[in-house]
Design an enzyme around this catalytic site. Sequence first.
Site, PDB file in Angstrom:
ATOM      1  N   ASP A  49      66.325  38.970  27.868  1.00 15.06           N
ATOM      2  CA  ASP A  49      65.414  39.477  26.858  1.00 15.06           C
ATOM      3  C   ASP A  49      66.061  40.713  26.243  1.00 15.06           C
ATOM      4  O   ASP A  49      66.962  41.316  26.839  1.00 15.06           O
ATOM      5  CB  ASP A  49      64.055  39.847  27.474  1.00 15.06           C
ATOM      6  CG  ASP A  49      62.934  39.895  26.447  1.00 15.06           C
ATOM      7  OD1 ASP A  49      62.186  38.907  26.326  1.00 15.06           O
ATOM      8  OD2 ASP A  49      62.816  40.926  25.750  1.00 15.06           O
ATOM      9  N   ASP A  76      70.232  40.815  22.719  1.00 17.92           N
ATOM     10  CA  ASP A  76      69.686  40.611  21.378  1.00 17.92           C
ATOM     11  C   ASP A  76      70.462  39.441  20.787  1.00 17.92           C
ATOM     12  O   ASP A  76      71.675  39.536  20.561  1.00 17.92           O
ATOM     13  CB  ASP A  76      69.889  41.879  20.550  1.00 17.92           C
ATOM     14  CG  ASP A  76      69.348  41.758  19.137  1.00 17.92           C
ATOM     15  OD1 ASP A  76      69.120  40.622  18.660  1.00 17.92           O
ATOM     16  OD2 ASP A  76      69.187  42.805  18.475  1.00 17.92           O
ATOM     17  N   VAL A  77      69.789  38.328  20.548  1.00 17.59           N
ATOM     18  CA  VAL A  77      70.483  37.104  20.132  1.00 17.59           C
ATOM     19  C   VAL A  77      71.037  37.183  18.714  1.00 17.59           C
ATOM     20  O   VAL A  77      71.725  36.264  18.265  1.00 17.59           O
ATOM     21  CB  VAL A  77      69.580  35.863  20.264  1.00 17.59           C
ATOM     22  CG1 VAL A  77      69.184  35.644  21.722  1.00 17.59           C
ATOM     23  CG2 VAL A  77      68.342  35.980  19.369  1.00 17.59           C
ATOM     24  N   ASN A 103      64.480  30.307  23.712  1.00 19.91           N
ATOM     25  CA  ASN A 103      63.097  30.626  23.379  1.00 19.91           C
ATOM     26  C   ASN A 103      62.976  31.753  22.366  1.00 19.91           C
ATOM     27  O   ASN A 103      61.919  31.930  21.758  1.00 19.91           O
ATOM     28  CB  ASN A 103      62.350  31.010  24.669  1.00 19.91           C
ATOM     29  CG  ASN A 103      60.938  31.464  24.414  1.00 19.91           C
ATOM     30  OD1 ASN A 103      60.092  30.685  23.944  1.00 19.91           O
ATOM     31  ND2 ASN A 103      60.656  32.729  24.689  1.00 19.91           N
ATOM     32  N   TYR A 168      59.313  31.786   8.636  1.00 15.49           N
ATOM     33  CA  TYR A 168      59.227  31.242   9.989  1.00 15.49           C
ATOM     34  C   TYR A 168      59.307  29.720   9.978  1.00 15.49           C
ATOM     35  O   TYR A 168      60.011  29.116  10.810  1.00 15.49           O
ATOM     36  CB  TYR A 168      57.920  31.707  10.624  1.00 15.49           C
ATOM     37  CG  TYR A 168      57.780  31.374  12.094  1.00 15.49           C
ATOM     38  CD1 TYR A 168      58.552  32.027  13.044  1.00 15.49           C
ATOM     39  CD2 TYR A 168      56.863  30.429  12.522  1.00 15.49           C
ATOM     40  CE1 TYR A 168      58.407  31.743  14.397  1.00 15.49           C
ATOM     41  CE2 TYR A 168      56.710  30.134  13.878  1.00 15.49           C
ATOM     42  CZ  TYR A 168      57.482  30.789  14.802  1.00 15.49           C
ATOM     43  OH  TYR A 168      57.338  30.506  16.148  1.00 15.49           O
ATOM     44  N   LYS A 172      62.147  27.447  11.774  1.00 21.79           N
ATOM     45  CA  LYS A 172      61.840  26.448  12.800  1.00 21.79           C
ATOM     46  C   LYS A 172      62.240  25.039  12.360  1.00 21.79           C
ATOM     47  O   LYS A 172      62.652  24.225  13.190  1.00 21.79           O
ATOM     48  CB  LYS A 172      60.352  26.508  13.145  1.00 21.79           C
ATOM     49  CG  LYS A 172      59.945  27.763  13.913  1.00 21.79           C
ATOM     50  CD  LYS A 172      60.682  27.889  15.237  1.00 21.79           C
ATOM     51  CE  LYS A 172      60.117  29.012  16.097  1.00 21.79           C
ATOM     52  NZ  LYS A 172      60.808  29.145  17.407  1.00 21.79           N
ATOM     53  N   ALA A 201      49.934  28.864  21.221  1.00 17.44           N
ATOM     54  CA  ALA A 201      49.849  29.211  22.637  1.00 17.44           C
ATOM     55  C   ALA A 201      49.501  30.694  22.710  1.00 17.44           C
ATOM     56  O   ALA A 201      50.354  31.555  22.521  1.00 17.44           O
ATOM     57  CB  ALA A 201      51.155  28.923  23.357  1.00 17.44           C
TER      58      ALA A 201
END
Length: 260
Positions: A49, A76-77, A103, A168, A172, A201
């Site tokens: 994370d 940090d991706v 994720n 977003y 996705k 979720a």
Amino acid sequence: MTGTLPPAPAGHALLDSKTVLVTAAAGTGIGFATARRCAEEGAVVVLSDRHDRRLGEAAEQLEGVMGARPVTAVCDVTDQQQVDTMFATAIGATGGLDVVVNNAGLGGTAHLVDMTDDEWAQVLDVTLNGTFRCTRAALQHMLPRGTGAVVNNASVLGWRAQVGQAHYAAAKAGVMALTRCAAIEAAPANVRVNAVAPSLAVHEHLAKVMPEEAIDELITREAFRRSAEPWEVANVIVFLASDYSAYMTGEVVSVSSQHP
């Protein structure tokens, strides 16, 4: 009428002896739920994370499930060097990764006519480019080994339209396309790449940043008339990570009644 929430299932050793890396695994959302469910299914889990403090808290919680403190890697991706370090740390600590769960993602709400270049770029860089960087690193490790599974976290917004979600949704949808193309490239090496597409979720952090009326409106679109629990999405991720889905690749599995 609201659907009844079933009890969380017990583990059945679906990931026994497998090593799993989960990105964006701190906090209260799908990432930590996935890490916990993988551990409950017998996996050795590596947590990553970008938030160091929350990552440490997540590791403490998971220690009780795994029987040992999990390896952690702050990452940090959006930073390729940090992605490289994360994979080096995970592989060095475990000897090799069997599963990578991508994720990490970033949301936000802005009408397209008001959206700035920075808002667009930030969501795309975390959600799509970050998934690309981690998928590439996973395949560079798995293809020579001739085994492995990658599970990406997409969204039903990759299929349907929603006001204020252009960045977003585009990201996705890109994750879905990336998943399919990567799967075809990886199949000759017996490596699988699949994705889940959750809808709603609700968890503690989301409830703080998303208006209650917006959550209620989205719930009306769901067949069960309730939001998913993060562990319900994690269950599907566990399935795609396990040998029970050995003949599935390039698939995007909806964890919702909303799909094309």
